[in-house]
Design a protein around this motif. Sequence first.
Motif, PDB file in Angstrom:
ATOM      1  N   ALA A  88     -10.491  -1.092   2.813  1.00 45.83           N
ATOM      2  CA  ALA A  88     -11.266  -2.274   2.275  1.00 45.83           C
ATOM      3  C   ALA A  88     -10.541  -3.553   1.920  1.00 45.83           C
ATOM      4  O   ALA A  88     -10.823  -4.496   2.017  1.00 45.83           O
ATOM      5  CB  ALA A  88     -12.372  -1.711   1.211  1.00 45.83           C
TER       6      ALA A  88
ATOM      7  N   SER B 108      -9.969   4.813   2.329  1.00 44.17           N
ATOM      8  CA  SER B 108     -11.036   3.735   2.627  1.00 44.17           C
ATOM      9  C   SER B 108     -11.018   2.659   1.634  1.00 44.17           C
ATOM     10  O   SER B 108     -11.223   1.650   2.026  1.00 44.17           O
ATOM     11  CB  SER B 108     -12.427   4.462   2.083  1.00 44.17           C
ATOM     12  OG  SER B 108     -12.451   5.978   2.571  1.00 44.17           O
ATOM     13  N   LYS B 109     -10.562   2.987   0.725  1.00 40.77           N
ATOM     14  CA  LYS B 109     -10.273   1.721  -0.558  1.00 40.77           C
ATOM     15  C   LYS B 109      -9.214   0.978   0.199  1.00 40.77           C
ATOM     16  O   LYS B 109      -9.491  -0.372   0.015  1.00 40.77           O
ATOM     17  CB  LYS B 109      -9.799   2.077  -1.881  1.00 40.77           C
ATOM     18  CG  LYS B 109      -9.807   1.342  -2.740  1.00 40.77           C
ATOM     19  CD  LYS B 109      -8.653   1.580  -3.901  1.00 40.77           C
ATOM     20  CE  LYS B 109      -8.077   0.298  -4.157  1.00 40.77           C
ATOM     21  NZ  LYS B 109      -7.028   0.161  -5.534  1.00 40.77           N
ATOM     22  N   GLU B 110      -8.185   1.394   0.466  1.00 47.56           N
ATOM     23  CA  GLU B 110      -6.988   0.467   1.103  1.00 47.56           C
ATOM     24  C   GLU B 110      -7.604  -0.281   2.343  1.00 47.56           C
ATOM     25  O   GLU B 110      -7.161  -1.294   2.575  1.00 47.56           O
ATOM     26  CB  GLU B 110      -5.803   1.300   1.357  1.00 47.56           C
ATOM     27  CG  GLU B 110      -5.192   1.737  -0.005  1.00 47.56           C
ATOM     28  CD  GLU B 110      -4.825   0.661  -1.028  1.00 47.56           C
ATOM     29  OE1 GLU B 110      -4.321  -0.429  -0.385  1.00 47.56           O
ATOM     30  OE2 GLU B 110      -4.662   0.705  -2.335  1.00 47.56           O
TER      31      GLU B 110
ATOM     32  N   PRO C  39     -11.739   7.440  -8.840  1.00 40.38           N
ATOM     33  CA  PRO C  39     -12.189   6.064  -8.792  1.00 40.38           C
ATOM     34  C   PRO C  39     -12.974   5.604 -10.034  1.00 40.38           C
ATOM     35  O   PRO C  39     -13.453   6.592 -10.731  1.00 40.38           O
ATOM     36  CB  PRO C  39     -12.891   6.359  -7.441  1.00 40.38           C
ATOM     37  CG  PRO C  39     -12.751   7.505  -6.900  1.00 40.38           C
ATOM     38  CD  PRO C  39     -12.169   8.555  -8.040  1.00 40.38           C
TER      39      PRO C  39
ATOM     40  N   PHE D 145      -6.253   3.481  -8.267  1.00 37.91           N
ATOM     41  CA  PHE D 145      -7.607   3.717  -7.997  1.00 37.91           C
ATOM     42  C   PHE D 145      -8.736   2.587  -8.482  1.00 37.91           C
ATOM     43  O   PHE D 145      -9.758   2.670  -8.744  1.00 37.91           O
ATOM     44  CB  PHE D 145      -8.285   5.170  -8.736  1.00 37.91           C
ATOM     45  CG  PHE D 145      -7.526   6.152  -8.075  1.00 37.91           C
ATOM     46  CD1 PHE D 145      -8.050   7.055  -6.856  1.00 37.91           C
ATOM     47  CD2 PHE D 145      -6.461   6.653  -8.474  1.00 37.91           C
ATOM     48  CE1 PHE D 145      -7.422   7.681  -6.096  1.00 37.91           C
ATOM     49  CE2 PHE D 145      -5.819   7.639  -7.603  1.00 37.91           C
ATOM     50  CZ  PHE D 145      -6.320   8.244  -6.604  1.00 37.91           C
TER      51      PHE D 145
ATOM     52  N   SER E 106      -7.729  -5.022  -6.766  1.00 34.28           N
ATOM     53  CA  SER E 106      -6.606  -4.677  -6.209  1.00 34.28           C
ATOM     54  C   SER E 106      -6.273  -5.935  -5.264  1.00 34.28           C
ATOM     55  O   SER E 106      -5.189  -6.321  -5.011  1.00 34.28           O
ATOM     56  CB  SER E 106      -6.539  -3.585  -5.291  1.00 34.28           C
ATOM     57  OG  SER E 106      -6.764  -2.513  -5.959  1.00 34.28           O
TER      58      SER E 106
ATOM     59  N   TRP F 143     -10.738   8.867  -0.019  1.00 37.92           N
ATOM     60  CA  TRP F 143     -11.531   7.937  -0.989  1.00 37.92           C
ATOM     61  C   TRP F 143     -10.365   6.644  -1.019  1.00 37.92           C
ATOM     62  O   TRP F 143     -10.531   5.529  -0.735  1.00 37.92           O
ATOM     63  CB  TRP F 143     -11.772   8.303  -2.120  1.00 37.92           C
ATOM     64  CG  TRP F 143     -12.416   7.147  -3.137  1.00 37.92           C
ATOM     65  CD1 TRP F 143     -13.805   6.939  -3.293  1.00 37.92           C
ATOM     66  CD2 TRP F 143     -11.739   6.248  -3.849  1.00 37.92           C
ATOM     67  NE1 TRP F 143     -14.129   6.036  -4.152  1.00 37.92           N
ATOM     68  CE2 TRP F 143     -12.907   5.279  -4.520  1.00 37.92           C
ATOM     69  CE3 TRP F 143     -10.560   5.881  -4.012  1.00 37.92           C
ATOM     70  CZ2 TRP F 143     -12.587   4.201  -5.288  1.00 37.92           C
ATOM     71  CZ3 TRP F 143     -10.354   4.714  -5.011  1.00 37.92           C
ATOM     72  CH2 TRP F 143     -11.254   3.955  -5.697  1.00 37.92           C
ATOM     73  N   LEU F 144      -9.195   7.233  -1.107  1.00 42.34           N
ATOM     74  CA  LEU F 144      -8.029   6.245  -1.077  1.00 42.34           C
ATOM     75  C   LEU F 144      -7.709   5.480   0.156  1.00 42.34           C
ATOM     76  O   LEU F 144      -7.728   4.069  -0.071  1.00 42.34           O
ATOM     77  CB  LEU F 144      -6.730   6.800  -1.453  1.00 42.34           C
ATOM     78  CG  LEU F 144      -5.613   6.092  -2.018  1.00 42.34           C
ATOM     79  CD1 LEU F 144      -5.942   5.257  -3.401  1.00 42.34           C
ATOM     80  CD2 LEU F 144      -4.447   6.705  -2.566  1.00 42.34           C
TER      81      LEU F 144
ATOM     82  N   PRO G  14     -10.716  -0.972  -8.562  1.00 43.04           N
ATOM     83  CA  PRO G  14     -11.802  -1.426  -7.589  1.00 43.04           C
ATOM     84  C   PRO G  14     -11.265  -2.289  -6.559  1.00 43.04           C
ATOM     85  O   PRO G  14     -10.019  -2.778  -6.803  1.00 43.04           O
ATOM     86  CB  PRO G  14     -12.801  -2.305  -8.437  1.00 43.04           C
ATOM     87  CG  PRO G  14     -12.518  -1.826  -9.925  1.00 43.04           C
ATOM     88  CD  PRO G  14     -11.223  -1.299  -9.818  1.00 43.04           C
ATOM     89  N   VAL G  15     -11.840  -2.231  -5.345  1.00 49.80           N
ATOM     90  CA  VAL G  15     -11.148  -3.195  -4.147  1.00 49.80           C
ATOM     91  C   VAL G  15     -10.909  -4.466  -4.583  1.00 49.80           C
ATOM     92  O   VAL G  15      -9.734  -5.128  -4.376  1.00 49.80           O
ATOM     93  CB  VAL G  15     -12.120  -3.260  -2.962  1.00 49.80           C
ATOM     94  CG1 VAL G  15     -11.910  -4.040  -1.923  1.00 49.80           C
ATOM     95  CG2 VAL G  15     -12.294  -1.765  -2.461  1.00 49.80           C
TER      96      VAL G  15
ATOM     97  N   THR H  11       1.110  -1.172  -0.143  1.00 53.04           N
ATOM     98  CA  THR H  11      -0.005  -0.011  -0.012  1.00 53.04           C
ATOM     99  C   THR H  11       0.904   1.288   0.119  1.00 53.04           C
ATOM    100  O   THR H  11       0.663   2.231  -0.701  1.00 53.04           O
ATOM    101  CB  THR H  11      -1.055   0.074   1.227  1.00 53.04           C
ATOM    102  OG1 THR H  11      -1.867  -0.953   1.238  1.00 53.04           O
ATOM    103  CG2 THR H  11      -1.896   1.225   1.243  1.00 53.04           C
TER     104      THR H  11
END
Lengths: 452, 452
Positions: A364, A360-362, B49, B278, B284, A357-358, B280-281, A337
């Motif tokens: 998840a 939160s995505k990481e 995103p 960016f 990644s 946003w980034l 999707p979860v 990450t």
Amino acid sequence: MAEAVETKFAQSQLRELNTALANGRFVSVRKLLHELPPSDVALLLESSPTKTRDELWDLIDGDIHGDILEELSEDVRNGIISKMVPARVVDALEEMDTDDLAETLSSLPDEVLQDILQSMDAQDRFRAEQALSYGEETAGFIMNTDTITLRPDVTVDVVLRYIRLKGELPENTDTFYVVNRTDNLVGLVPVTRLLTADPEDKVADVMNSEAEAIPVDMPDNEVASLFERYNWLSAPVVDEKHRLVGRITIDDVVDIIREDAEHSMMSMAGLDDEEDTFAPVWQSTQRRSVWLAVNLVTALMAAAVSDLFEATLSQMAVLAILNTIVPSMGGVAGNQTLTLVIRGMALGHVNPGNSRWLVSKELAVGFLNGIIWAVLIASVIALWKQDLTLGLIIAFAMLVNMIAAALSGASLPIVMKKLKIDPALAGSVILTTITDVVGIFAFLGTATLFLI
Amino acid sequence: MAEAVETKFAQSQLRELNTALANGRFVSVRKLLHELPPSDVALLLESSPTKTRDELWDLIDGDIHGDILEELSEDVRNGIISKMVPARVVDALEEMDTDDLAETLSSLPDEVLQDILQSMDAQDRFRAEQALSYGEETAGFIMNTDTITLRPDVTVDVVLRYIRLKGELPENTDTFYVVNRTDNLVGLVPVTRLLTADPEDKVADVMNSEAEAIPVDMPDNEVASLFERYNWLSAPVVDEKHRLVGRITIDDVVDIIREDAEHSMMSMAGLDDEEDTFAPVWQSTQRRSVWLAVNLVTALMAAAVSDLFEATLSQMAVLAILNTIVPSMGGVAGNQTLTLVIRGMALGHVNPGNSRWLVSKELAVGFLNGIIWAVLIASVIALWKQDLTLGLIIAFAMLVNMIAAALSGASLPIVMKKLKIDPALAGSVILTTITDVVGIFAFLGTATLFLI
């Protein structure tokens, strides 16, 4: 021409030179050194241990010293200059372009720089001080002052005759700059535009007055991203009054792009990006010890956390055996990450608008990864050690640490950038400390609660 | 002009666009998107995103799709293309230069590529297949075919009139190429040379016939080092019969330099260098799991080594507490050496002639580092745990592991390169396995011998 291609690209001359050097045929070495282009000699010096490097340098004529010095990397160049007599350094510097002069002088240790400045005559010293007057890592520092300027009211024909009279143009000239009476930049004329223009046209009619100029104090990595983004070959540099002061060419920008990208990679391993691969042993040992010292503190901190659970460990040796798995997985996930976010920041993709946003995505991704690897490690341990509770405990610790890893990997570089700390340099060590401490605490803590 | 500079560099338009987007003012967003240069729109898409990215793409007119696609990174571009109707992709590809076309098509998943090729008319398909005919990562793949060629026997005046008639030159033209009747490259004429030459001179008199040409099958990273080394702006590309087939320009080389440098950094963290920050979860999570799987195996191997010493560990919990220090220090020292050697190989500094010297040097550094940190850790442990024997044992393990780290850090990349394995990708994980196993074995093994 086909042959010229062959010999150069196969680097057969370089190989021949290495053989001659190994056999002590110094006359051949000397001859070959003067046949190679300066950049090839620089590569040879950079690929040689310090002793060989000094021997080679002594064989090279003074009049090409400057050409070779400007192609060398900082560490190697400083090593060579510090062994030269100041007067000879001054001779070598005289031929250099302003940008190379600025780079060479600024990287020298202070006492060497003072010696050299004192050996210069007044004119050279003025030029040197001028070159050093812009901050390092700014546009002014990497620009060249050899611009060709035109007036808007002359005709293309006059310009063409003027250039023909001049005979030769500065290296990498692809654009002429149009300035008014007070030296303000009013437009650009690409060299190719002069070729296609009607000779009767005025410069003002053919110039591009929409193009951008770079402020002299812009950081060099911003300059590099503009060049990359807009595919420029060169760009004019202006001072705060919009007066033309120089130009930056793509070959200097290429060096910055290479250095910037290398900087992240080297910093993440705790290395100085100018570190010379062939430096003497003692110098290399000293340079690397800073990072090892930092890591020792980190490792001792992790040991201190384990120490809190000495009673638990002494009752169940199996916990000691499995104690490294959770921190290790957290370290890898967190570093992934971290690296991704550092790269995203370097490319200008991460900004205040999308950083939440980034993160939160990481988080998840970390949560999902945590679930996956928790299930897997629980199964492995339950089978290996025939103990389901132990498997569930390590699974829980894994999940916690994966989330901690994602959170710190994504937010550390963003926070550090705000605090103006280089995330590539310090990010990885702080991250590992977090994943070690959280990992050990989660694993041994849960084990103490449920097993002891 | 000063104002144009301000607005562009401050990226105020980008900021305005983000605000408009956040407030759902799509008409303004649409207007702003078409005012920005394609590279800025590409940056915006890359920083968004996936959902926002798709919304933005729908607002962009089809006639600038091609310009934007060629500026996007692989992952983002493929994501967008796979959601487009093949016919619209074909329209977007029509305007692209051959090098961008080759890059775009080659990175697409096979079924998408087939769909697109089938939607093309015969002429476009021929051009596409031509562009794809050179191997990826070769000179042919990154070259452009829009060269301007001259004959050696015409006069400069004729050339100048021809160019004026033509009106516009291809982007980034800095050199004209001179070819004979069989299309063999016989010389180069820089654009600036045409300006300074006597109009009565023949092209043969003003051309440079010494310059080098790049073979069409040369690997692209070699092309990049030649550009860097000799400060080229462009270079001609020739086939095996020395016929001119295209030219490579510096803007394409800059991308390769950036990608190569990034590749090492990303690979060392176990990431694909095209990974979209960016994405999707779930995408990644999948991409990162390979490396985590490899690391889990490594961590389990280290645990298995500790497992051999279960009896020892159950007698002395303090060994469990200190068990991570030696592997951790070895990992850091080894990774420093590894990174330095990988960088040295990328710069062309490490070659068969000096690699033995380099390994010996790193061994010496490792030995010195080993002594320094052994003495330090022995003192810390002797004081903390009030046990001199324990201090001496950990010191011995530290020395052994530092030497192992140096030896593997220096020799792994050299050996792996010979075996044609990418050292940046696999080097770090193999190295950590070695330093973990050696570190644990040395520490717990010695402890078992002397303490139990």
